[in-house]
Design an enzyme around this catalytic site. Structure first.
Site, PDB file in Angstrom:
ATOM      1  N   ASP A  12       0.874  -1.178   0.000  1.00  8.69           N
ATOM      2  CA  ASP A  12       0.000   0.000   0.000  1.00  8.69           C
ATOM      3  C   ASP A  12       0.903   1.218   0.000  1.00  8.69           C
ATOM      4  O   ASP A  12       1.756   1.363   0.883  1.00  8.69           O
ATOM      5  CB  ASP A  12      -0.888   0.013   1.253  1.00  8.69           C
ATOM      6  N   ASP A 131     -13.947  -4.755  -2.885  1.00  8.11           N
ATOM      7  CA  ASP A 131     -13.913  -4.709  -1.422  1.00  8.11           C
ATOM      8  C   ASP A 131     -15.314  -5.048  -0.918  1.00  8.11           C
ATOM      9  O   ASP A 131     -16.295  -4.510  -1.446  1.00  8.11           O
ATOM     10  CB  ASP A 131     -13.517  -3.309  -0.926  1.00  8.11           C
TER      11      ASP A 131
END
Lengths: 268, 200
Positions: A12, A131
């Site tokens: 990330d 997600d």
């Protein structure tokens, strides 16, 4: 001799640095993305994913330069996601050295982007990131998923880093993105992300069995056994993890040796 | 030093191919210029994407590539390899460059087998192929594709099995094609690129 299951470290990236938090909050600095990716390359990572969580338009240059540096040093597949909103963004990202791009929120707000991107660049480089969060209130038309404790829920697609519920059924959305030309699904469950309690097996399995394209399980890995469960119970084609690798809890090679000893085909 | 031209027709991860060739010791340039392509000591035809778009975008350079292929080695990678074949059924039957006999077709649908074929798989290497010098049978390389080449054994350098056995690399004289990505296949891929450089 067979196609191997993949282990994918995920980085990330915020403002050009690797960060890691839980439930998308409480970010900590975990290093330089290219250095980390090179380390994973040496450990035998099958691919690397860069997710630009800054994802603002003005920050495109930063991530493109990270991709470029990585592509110059690494000879393994690189997927890049975060902030990709248009066919032009995809073109730039691939040009910078990415092999695949991952589209998340933009795929939900404008599903035709998947069709256009797949037609232009080929399905194999279009990853749709999904997600999800379990929704305990069953509704008509939603795909029921049974949890280990016997409860029946449905999984809802969430966007904007997990903060925005969309009302979209995750299993159906997965099938739709496949029909529109996605080549792969990167599935992250908000139920398990950052918890180190293991992948969300029920939804991983439901989606992997519900589509004909590869599914990458993401969110929640904490032990070696969790990887095994992701492949065997979750039916994932690849397992993605971040913090267990960043903080050196184990190496990619350790994961692969563990899996190989349990008859999961991996590249060692 | 001899120069390899990586043909830029608007598709594909050219940067990785360029760095891979440089790392393997070549002087390589990315170019869409017909005179540069015609003057190259060897060509690389890269590519990710869809066959129809690829052929369409290659269009203006097609004659130059075809002519150069009679003179110097050509290496097609992934979609670039598929475009070297006679035809593909991706997006409706369409002609390729026809530099290697054989065609390209979609993997059949088999329950439980995901398409694209994505990830690391092994090569069964035919002996005596200079492009695979020093690359052991069973070596892993990285694939990502939904269509595969079907070629006669005489034109098949390596075979890989996924759903069915398919030609993971093909050759017709000094025209070479690899379905996998050598620039993404670590040390094995770099060795292949070095072998290609040595063929020039």
């Amino acid at each position: 001799m067979a196609l191997t299951r993949r282990i994918i470290p995920c980085l990330d990236i915020k403002d050009g640095r690797v960060v890691k938090g839980t439930h998308f909050e409480g970010l900590r600095d975990a290093g330089d993305p290219v250095e980390l990716a090179a380390r994973y390359n040496e450990q035998g990572a099958d691919e690397v994913v860069f997710l630009d969580i800054t994802a603002s338009k003005e920050n495109r240059g930063t991530i493109l330069s990270v991709i470029g540096r990585a592509a110059d040093q690494l000879f393994l597949p690189l997927t890049v996601g975060g902030g990709i909103r248009s066919v032009d963004d995809i073109q730039q990202t691939l040009r910078a050295g990415a092999d695949k791009v991952s589209i998340n929120t933009s795929a939900v707000t404008d599903p035709s982007l998947i069709d256009r991107a797949a037609a232009r660049f080929g399905t194999q480089c279009i990853v749709v990131a999904i997600d999800v969060r379990a929704n305990p209130v069953m509704q008509e038309g939603k795909t029921p998923v049974v949890l280990p404790d016997g409860r029946e829920v449905w999984y809802e697609v969430v966007t904007m880093g997990g903060s925005h519920p969309t009302g979209i059924d995750a299993v159906r959305w997965a099938q739709e993105v496949e029909a529109r030309g996605a080549g792969e699904i990167l599935l992250t469950s908000m139920e398990t992300d950052g918890t180190k309690e293991g992948f969300d097996i029920p939804i991983t399995r439901a989606i992997s069995e519900g589509v004909g394209i590869p599914v990458i399980a993401s969110g929640g890995v904490g032990t070696l056994e969790h990887f095994y469960d992701g492949f065997v119970l979750g039916k994932a084609d690849a397992c993605l993890a971040a913090s267990v690798f960043h903080y050196g809890e184990f190496t990619v090679r350790q994961v692969k040796e563990y899996l190989a000893a349990r008859d999961i085909p991996v590249r060692l | 030093m001899k120069t390899i031209v990586i043909i830029d027709y608007g598709l594909g991860n050219l940067r990785s191919v360029l760095r891979g060739l440089e790392k393997a010791g070549a002087r390589a340039v990315v170019s869409a210029d017909t005179s540069a392509i015609a003057a190259a000591d060897a060509l690389v035809l890269p590519g990710v994407g869809a066959f129809r778009d690829g052929m369409g975008m290659l269009g203006p350079l097609e004659g130059t590539v075809r002519a150069a292929a009679r003179e110097v080695p050509v290496l097609g990678i992934c979609l670039g390899m598929q475009m070297l074949m006679e035809s593909s059924d991706e997006g409706g039957l369409q002609a390729g460059l026809g530099l290697i006999p054989g065609d390209v077709r979609r993997f059949p649908r088999v329950p439980g087998m995901k398409v694209p074929h994505m990830g690391w798989n092994t090569l069964e290497v035919r002996e005596g192929e200079p492009l695979f010098e020093g690359i052991a049978d069973g070596s892993y390389v990285y694939f990502v594709h939904s269509y595969y080449a079907s070629a006669a054994p005489a034109h098949t350098m390596t075979t890989t099995e996924y759903i069915c056995p398919f030609a993971s690399s093909v050759r017709n004289g000094s025209v070479y094609g690899v379905q996998f990505h050598p620039e993404k296949s670590g040390a094995v891929g770099l060795r292949l690129l070095k072998n290609y450089i040595d063929l020039i």
